[in-house]
Design an enzyme around this catalytic site. Structure first.
Site, PDB file in Angstrom:
ATOM      1  N   LYS A  23       0.839  -1.204   0.000  1.00 37.01           N
ATOM      2  CA  LYS A  23       0.000   0.000   0.000  1.00 37.01           C
ATOM      3  C   LYS A  23       0.872   1.251   0.000  1.00 37.01           C
ATOM      4  CE  LYS A  23      -3.877  -2.225   2.299  1.00 37.01           C
ATOM      5  NZ  LYS A  23      -4.439  -2.704   3.556  1.00 37.01           N
ATOM      6  N   GLN A  82      -4.979  -1.333   9.592  1.00 43.09           N
ATOM      7  CA  GLN A  82      -4.962  -2.680   9.024  1.00 43.09           C
ATOM      8  C   GLN A  82      -5.617  -3.675   9.979  1.00 43.09           C
ATOM      9  OE1 GLN A  82      -3.874  -3.443   5.920  1.00 43.09           O
ATOM     10  NE2 GLN A  82      -4.276  -5.613   6.170  1.00 43.09           N
ATOM     11  N   ASP A 124     -11.367   2.973   4.034  1.00 41.06           N
ATOM     12  CA  ASP A 124     -11.793   1.571   3.973  1.00 41.06           C
ATOM     13  C   ASP A 124     -13.320   1.456   3.844  1.00 41.06           C
ATOM     14  OD1 ASP A 124      -9.895  -0.497   4.027  1.00 41.06           O
ATOM     15  OD2 ASP A 124      -9.416  -0.117   6.130  1.00 41.06           O
TER      16      ASP A 124
HETATM   17  N1  GUN Z   1      -7.354  -6.702   6.182  1.00 45.08           N
HETATM   18  C1  GUN Z   1      -7.707  -7.445   5.090  1.00 45.08           C
HETATM   19  N2  GUN Z   1      -8.322  -6.679   4.183  1.00 45.08           N
HETATM   20  C2  GUN Z   1      -8.362  -5.435   4.689  1.00 45.08           C
HETATM   21  C3  GUN Z   1      -8.859  -4.204   4.191  1.00 45.08           C
HETATM   22  O1  GUN Z   1      -9.421  -4.095   3.091  1.00 45.08           O
HETATM   23  N3  GUN Z   1      -8.694  -3.131   4.998  1.00 45.08           N
HETATM   24  C4  GUN Z   1      -8.108  -3.224   6.224  1.00 45.08           C
HETATM   25  N4  GUN Z   1      -8.006  -2.124   6.965  1.00 45.08           N
HETATM   26  N5  GUN Z   1      -7.628  -4.344   6.711  1.00 45.08           N
HETATM   27  C5  GUN Z   1      -7.753  -5.445   5.937  1.00 45.08           C
END
Ligand code: GUN
Length: 291
Positions: A53, A97, A120
């Site tokens: 990311k 995350q 998100d």
């Molecule tokens: N863990 C797995 N997928 C995601 C996501 O799309 N966003 C976040 N914040 N954590 C994750």
């Protein structure tokens, strides 16, 4: 193989290119979009995602702020960091995350993020806005899946769509987006009866169960469009939730794993960050990045 391959990798590259162009235009006006990613603990898969990311954020021309906290961080400390990022004008998007360590209340942490910075789309206000057709931040994996579906099919109106999986991250928001596009939506899950037969009625199948090769080839209606959200590590490498070899003989179009939905998720995170930046600065939403 008879199905058309839905090339998410190439679609995501095109999307990132458009995001980079929008970002460059914003920077000329003195605005640099900023995304803060918070990782608590050392989960190896999460570390890979967070690194990726950060890299793609910088490549697009945005600012990336990474915060790594030890697994035993008290929840109050994480909430204090979120509070600080909420107040920071250089931060337009905040992503914490998941999963968080067991001693933390995930909902409390997510709902502490300002809804406008919740790239998100997990904050309760964004969930409610999406469900009621209001302007929201939309979760990245469903948004990316929707973009691929629209690109493949054009209109989704009146199509029978089956979402397999009812998670807050994928299944439920995916169903909302399909409904918004006037598909007839069914959500299946572990207690669903006669799933193979139900699946045979679907023009669109979204597999988001997290089990390798769960959806069999003979569950697919001939010509159906299959979106495989699964990423499962097996002895044969990364595989999806769909038995690709068999399903691709029957489907009209199908996403591969890897190279399907996966690359779309981070591209949509960048899209959401750009949208959040535009909204924070009173600019119109960038074209083609929101549902
Ligand atoms: N863990 C797995 N997928 C995601 C996501 O799309 N966003 C976040 N914040 N954590 C994750």
């Amino acid at each position: 193989m008879t199905a058309t391959l839905i090339d998410g990798k190439s679609f995501a590259a095109g999307l990132r290119q458009r995001i980079a162009e929008h970002t460059a235009a914003m920077k000329e006006r003195g605005i640099t979009p900023g995304l803060a990613v918070v990782l608590v603990g050392e989960d190896p898969a999460s570390q890979v995602y967070v690194r990726s990311k950060g890299k793609q954020t910088r490549e697009t021309g945005m600012n990336s702020f990474e915060h790594r906290l030890p697994a035993d961080t008290p929840e109050a400390e994480l909430l204090a960091l979120v509070g600080q990022l909420n107040e920071d004008p250089a931060v337009n998007g905040i992503l914490v995350q998941l999963p968080l360590p067991g001693h933390m209340d995930e909902a409390a942490v997510i709902n502490a993020i300002r809804p406008e910075k919740d790239v998100d789309g997990f904050h309760i206000l964004n969930v409610g806005r999406l469900a009621t057709g209001q302007k929201a931040m939309v979760p990245c994996t469903p948004l990316g899946s929707l973009m691929l579906l629209r690109d493949q099919l054009g209109s989704l109106s009146g199509k029978n769509a089956l979402v397999i999986g009812r998670s807050n991250i994928v299944g439920k928001p995916m169903a909302q987006l399909l409904l918004r596009d006037s598909a007839t939506v069914t959500i299946a899950h572990s207690r669903t009866c006669d799933l193979p037969d139900l699946c045979r009625t679907a023009d669109i199948v979204i597999a988001a169960v997290g089990r390798a090769h769960f959806v069999k080839g003979d569950w697919i209606k001939p010509g159906a469009t299959v979106i495989d959200v699964g990423i499962n590590r097996t002895d044969d490498g990364l595989v999806g939730d769909v038995d690709f070899a068999a399903a691709s003989q029957v489907a009209g179009a199908i996403t591969p794993v890897p190279g399907g939905v996966g690359p779309m998720t981070i591209a949509c995170l960048l899209a959401n960050t750009l949208t959040a930046t535009a909204r924070a600065n009173g600019l119109p939403d960038p074209e083609g990045l929101t549902p």
